[in-house]
Design an enzyme around this catalytic site. Structure first.
Site, PDB file in Angstrom:
ATOM      1  N   GLY A  45       0.764  -1.245   0.000  1.00  6.58           N
ATOM      2  CA  GLY A  45       0.000   0.000   0.000  1.00  6.58           C
ATOM      3  C   GLY A  45       0.791   1.288   0.000  1.00  6.58           C
ATOM      4  N   ASP A 101       0.875   3.213   4.561  1.00 10.29           N
ATOM      5  CA  ASP A 101      -0.248   3.810   3.835  1.00 10.29           C
ATOM      6  C   ASP A 101      -1.309   4.373   4.790  1.00 10.29           C
ATOM      7  OD1 ASP A 101      -1.007   1.280   4.722  1.00 10.29           O
ATOM      8  OD2 ASP A 101      -1.581   0.521   2.746  1.00 10.29           O
ATOM      9  N   ASP A 104      -4.804   2.156  11.081  1.00  7.95           N
ATOM     10  CA  ASP A 104      -6.203   1.926  11.418  1.00  7.95           C
ATOM     11  C   ASP A 104      -6.263   1.541  12.903  1.00  7.95           C
ATOM     12  OD1 ASP A 104      -8.935   1.494  10.883  1.00  7.95           O
ATOM     13  OD2 ASP A 104      -8.612  -0.597  10.366  1.00  7.95           O
ATOM     14  N   LYS A 132      -6.371   6.981  10.786  1.00  6.57           N
ATOM     15  CA  LYS A 132      -7.794   6.815  11.112  1.00  6.57           C
ATOM     16  C   LYS A 132      -7.883   6.632  12.632  1.00  6.57           C
ATOM     17  CE  LYS A 132      -9.901   3.785   8.059  1.00  6.57           C
ATOM     18  NZ  LYS A 132     -10.454   2.409   7.795  1.00  6.57           N
ATOM     19  N   PHE A 153     -13.888   3.225   4.645  1.00  9.33           N
ATOM     20  CA  PHE A 153     -12.918   2.319   4.035  1.00  9.33           C
ATOM     21  C   PHE A 153     -12.356   3.007   2.800  1.00  9.33           C
ATOM     22  CE2 PHE A 153     -10.924  -1.130   1.891  1.00  9.33           C
ATOM     23  CZ  PHE A 153     -10.291  -1.760   2.946  1.00  9.33           C
ATOM     24  N   VAL A 154     -11.137   3.498   2.938  1.00  4.73           N
ATOM     25  CA  VAL A 154     -10.542   4.294   1.872  1.00  4.73           C
ATOM     26  C   VAL A 154      -9.788   3.426   0.870  1.00  4.73           C
ATOM     27  CG1 VAL A 154     -10.437   6.522   3.039  1.00  4.73           C
ATOM     28  CG2 VAL A 154      -8.660   4.835   3.478  1.00  4.73           C
ATOM     29  N   ASP A 160      -5.998  -0.643  -1.146  1.00  2.00           N
ATOM     30  CA  ASP A 160      -6.818  -1.575  -1.918  1.00  2.00           C
ATOM     31  C   ASP A 160      -8.077  -2.011  -1.178  1.00  2.00           C
ATOM     32  OD1 ASP A 160      -5.361  -3.215   0.040  1.00  2.00           O
ATOM     33  OD2 ASP A 160      -6.274  -4.907  -1.017  1.00  2.00           O
TER      34      ASP A 160
HETATM   35  P1  IMP Z   1      -4.031  -1.784  11.299  1.00  2.00           P
HETATM   36  O1  IMP Z   1      -3.084  -2.869  11.694  1.00  2.00           O
HETATM   37  O2  IMP Z   1      -5.428  -2.057  11.768  1.00  2.00           O
HETATM   38  O3  IMP Z   1      -3.554  -0.402  11.708  1.00  2.00           O
HETATM   39  O4  IMP Z   1      -4.179  -1.853   9.756  1.00  2.00           O
HETATM   40  C1  IMP Z   1      -3.246  -1.376   8.931  1.00  2.00           C
HETATM   41  C2  IMP Z   1      -3.409  -1.898   7.523  1.00  2.00           C
HETATM   42  O5  IMP Z   1      -4.745  -2.286   7.197  1.00  2.00           O
HETATM   43  C3  IMP Z   1      -3.055  -0.812   6.575  1.00  2.00           C
HETATM   44  O6  IMP Z   1      -1.686  -0.775   6.319  1.00  2.00           O
HETATM   45  C4  IMP Z   1      -3.876  -1.174   5.358  1.00  2.00           C
HETATM   46  O7  IMP Z   1      -3.147  -2.072   4.561  1.00  2.00           O
HETATM   47  C5  IMP Z   1      -5.107  -1.840   5.914  1.00  2.00           C
HETATM   48  N1  IMP Z   1      -6.223  -0.866   6.029  1.00  2.00           N
HETATM   49  C6  IMP Z   1      -6.726  -0.331   7.143  1.00  2.00           C
HETATM   50  N2  IMP Z   1      -7.733   0.510   6.883  1.00  2.00           N
HETATM   51  C7  IMP Z   1      -7.861   0.518   5.537  1.00  2.00           C
HETATM   52  C8  IMP Z   1      -8.732   1.230   4.633  1.00  2.00           C
HETATM   53  O8  IMP Z   1      -9.590   2.056   4.995  1.00  2.00           O
HETATM   54  N3  IMP Z   1      -8.550   0.963   3.313  1.00  2.00           N
HETATM   55  C9  IMP Z   1      -7.608   0.100   2.853  1.00  2.00           C
HETATM   56  N4  IMP Z   1      -6.780  -0.577   3.653  1.00  2.00           N
HETATM   57  C10 IMP Z   1      -6.906  -0.373   4.992  1.00  2.00           C
HETATM   58 MG    MG Z   2      -0.414  -1.310   4.887  1.00  2.00          MG
END
Ligand code: IMP
Ligand code: MG
Length: 179
Positions: A45, A101, A104, A132, A153-154, A160
């Site tokens: 990403g 990228d 979340d 986010k 969801f971006v 992606d």
């Molecule tokens: P985390 O571990 O929950 O912080 O998730 C991180 C990863 O989830 C990011 O690097 C993205 O690859 C994916 N991700 C989280 N939210 C989104 C979204 O809104 N769109 C696309 N990919 C996301």
């Molecule tokens: Mg990622």
């Protein structure tokens, strides 16, 4: 589930993103003046954002990539992080900037930061294109943030949905009813 997802309006244009990459690139260059930096992009990403950022770094840099995921397919996190490709450079005693990228829940980066810190680098910092914060589950803050987004969801500019839309030259989102 709908046959095909509906793409929402443009949240950030290519111009917005490149302008922000320039601002952050300048800031990072100031912060690391006289230092070397290993820029580690998270596959897949972060590649578009990383490229924009790199062009604005006035520093001695090396680049590398890591592939880690806490997501299966779709939009729900599994909470389990798996590294399928590690960096190939030796980061011992070096400044590491992780380029991500989107943050979340924070699960992926929390794990990655710890993973790198185990190798005794000089420093580890984070530059994320999107943040986010409303979804955060881990106590984790990026040092450099492109833009904050609400709980959507971006997609696009590297991001992606089931491997699609990474090539969009802007950031948009999927209509919540479709995912
Ligand atoms: P985390 O571990 O929950 O912080 O998730 C991180 C990863 O989830 C990011 O690097 C993205 O690859 C994916 N991700 C989280 N939210 C989104 C979204 O809104 N769109 C696309 N990919 C996301
Ligand atoms: Mg990622």
């Amino acid at each position: 589930m709908a046959e095909k997802e509906t793409i929402g309006k443009i949240l950030f244009s290519e111009r917005d993103i490149q302008k922000r990459a320039k601002e952050l690139g300048k800031q990072i260059s100031r912060d690391y003046k006289g230092e070397e930096l290993i820029v580690v992009g998270t596959l897949k990403g972060a590649v578009l954002w990383m490229a924009d950022l790199l062009k604005n770094l006035e520093l001695d840099t090396a680049i590398d990539f890591v592939s880690a995921s806490s997501y299966g397919s779709g939009t729900m996190t599994s909470g389990v992080v798996k590294i399928s490709k590690d960096v190939s450079l030796d980061i011992y005693g070096k400044n590491v900037l992780i380029v991500e990228d989107i943050i979340d829940t924070g699960t992926t980066l929390k794990y990655l930061v710890r993973h790198f810190q185990d190798r005794n680098p000089k420093s580890v910092t984070i530059c994320t294109m999107l943040d986010k914060p409303s979804r955060r589950r881990e106590d984790l803050k990026a040092d450099y943030i492109g833009f904050e987004v609400e709980d959507l969801f971006v997609i696009g500019y590297g991001l992606d949905y089931d491997q699609k839309y990474r090539n969009l030259p802007y950031i948009s989102y999927l209509e919540p009813n479709d995912i």
